[in-house]
Scaffold this motif. Structure first.
Motif, PDB file in Angstrom:
ATOM      1  N   THR A  23     -15.131 -14.627 -10.874  1.00 15.48           N
ATOM      2  CA  THR A  23     -13.776 -14.257 -10.133  1.00 15.48           C
ATOM      3  C   THR A  23     -13.134 -15.660 -10.790  1.00 15.48           C
ATOM      4  OG1 THR A  23     -14.666 -13.052  -8.469  1.00 15.48           O
ATOM      5  CG2 THR A  23     -12.717 -14.076  -8.200  1.00 15.48           C
ATOM      6  N   ASP A  25      -8.906 -17.478 -10.970  1.00 18.65           N
ATOM      7  CA  ASP A  25      -7.318 -17.000 -10.402  1.00 18.65           C
ATOM      8  C   ASP A  25      -6.617 -17.927 -11.656  1.00 18.65           C
ATOM      9  OD1 ASP A  25      -7.227 -19.943 -10.259  1.00 18.65           O
ATOM     10  OD2 ASP A  25      -7.173 -19.964  -7.943  1.00 18.65           O
ATOM     11  N   ASP A  51      -5.775 -13.476  -7.899  1.00 18.92           N
ATOM     12  CA  ASP A  51      -7.204 -13.397  -8.245  1.00 18.92           C
ATOM     13  C   ASP A  51      -7.509 -12.329  -9.266  1.00 18.92           C
ATOM     14  OD1 ASP A  51      -8.245 -15.394  -6.461  1.00 18.92           O
ATOM     15  OD2 ASP A  51      -8.103 -13.826  -4.752  1.00 18.92           O
ATOM     16  N   THR A  53     -10.784 -10.816 -11.568  1.00 19.88           N
ATOM     17  CA  THR A  53     -12.410 -10.694 -11.676  1.00 19.88           C
ATOM     18  C   THR A  53     -12.301 -10.301 -13.391  1.00 19.88           C
ATOM     19  OG1 THR A  53     -12.719  -9.788  -9.652  1.00 19.88           O
ATOM     20  CG2 THR A  53     -14.488  -9.710 -11.395  1.00 19.88           C
ATOM     21  N   LYS A  66     -10.084  -7.044 -14.068  1.00 23.27           N
ATOM     22  CA  LYS A  66      -9.173  -6.591 -13.013  1.00 23.27           C
ATOM     23  C   LYS A  66      -8.723  -7.496 -12.066  1.00 23.27           C
ATOM     24  CE  LYS A  66     -10.160  -2.829  -9.414  1.00 23.27           C
ATOM     25  NZ  LYS A  66     -11.174  -1.936  -8.903  1.00 23.27           N
ATOM     26  N   THR A  68      -7.388  -8.465  -8.498  1.00 25.36           N
ATOM     27  CA  THR A  68      -7.884  -8.287  -7.192  1.00 25.36           C
ATOM     28  C   THR A  68      -7.183  -8.846  -6.025  1.00 25.36           C
ATOM     29  OG1 THR A  68      -9.496 -10.204  -7.383  1.00 25.36           O
ATOM     30  CG2 THR A  68     -10.286  -8.215  -8.032  1.00 25.36           C
ATOM     31  N   SER A  69      -6.023  -9.381  -6.372  1.00 19.55           N
ATOM     32  CA  SER A  69      -4.877  -9.821  -5.380  1.00 19.55           C
ATOM     33  C   SER A  69      -3.682  -9.518  -5.913  1.00 19.55           C
ATOM     34  CB  SER A  69      -5.328 -10.908  -4.894  1.00 19.55           C
ATOM     35  OG  SER A  69      -4.923 -12.113  -5.539  1.00 19.55           O
ATOM     36  N   LYS A  73      -2.608  -5.819  -7.980  1.00 18.77           N
ATOM     37  CA  LYS A  73      -4.090  -5.503  -7.504  1.00 18.77           C
ATOM     38  C   LYS A  73      -4.390  -3.974  -8.096  1.00 18.77           C
ATOM     39  CE  LYS A  73      -6.788  -5.362  -3.439  1.00 18.77           C
ATOM     40  NZ  LYS A  73      -6.951  -5.538  -1.847  1.00 18.77           N
ATOM     41  N   GLY A  74      -5.610  -4.410  -8.584  1.00 16.65           N
ATOM     42  CA  GLY A  74      -6.326  -2.798  -8.922  1.00 16.65           C
ATOM     43  C   GLY A  74      -6.069  -2.586 -10.578  1.00 16.65           C
ATOM     44  N   LYS A  76      -6.258  -3.206 -14.561  1.00 14.34           N
ATOM     45  CA  LYS A  76      -6.950  -3.761 -15.526  1.00 14.34           C
ATOM     46  C   LYS A  76      -6.352  -4.083 -16.597  1.00 14.34           C
ATOM     47  CE  LYS A  76     -11.109  -1.432 -13.851  1.00 14.34           C
ATOM     48  NZ  LYS A  76     -12.650  -0.423 -14.380  1.00 14.34           N
TER      49      LYS A  76
END
Length: 89
Positions: A23, A25, A51, A53, A66, A68-69, A73-74, A76
């Motif tokens: 993870t 940022d 964020d 990943t 991906k 994640t914030s 978000k979501g 890829k």
């Protein structure tokens, strides 16, 4: 953390040459791209602190993962490796 390829590695882009699960940022505003390079389409902008990943990298120049914030978000896609920072826990 570097890991060996697994069965799920088959679903990663062929451009990946090192599997990584980490993870991170975003250190400054950066485009989320459809491929590992500036010539690929932007899928959106990730702003500082977003964020991400990371699943794999291409020569430590581009990372695939991906969001994640934040607003994307979501999604890829690919982010310039040098603009990602590990998240400290």
């Amino acid at each position: 953390m570097l890991t060996a390829p697994t069965a799920s590695a088959a679903s990663l882009p062929k451009a990946c040459n090192l599997i990584v699960t980490q993870t991170k940022d975003v250190s400054e505003a950066v485009n989320l791209r459809s491929g590992p390079g500036t010539s690929y389409t932007s899928l959106g902008v990730l702003y500082k602190g977003t964020d991400f990943t990371e699943y794999c990298t291409k020569d430590y120049k581009w990372s695939y993962g991906k969001v994640t914030s934040g607003a994307n978000k979501g999604k890829k896609g690919w982010v310039k490796y040098s603009l990602l920072n590990p998240v400290e826990k």
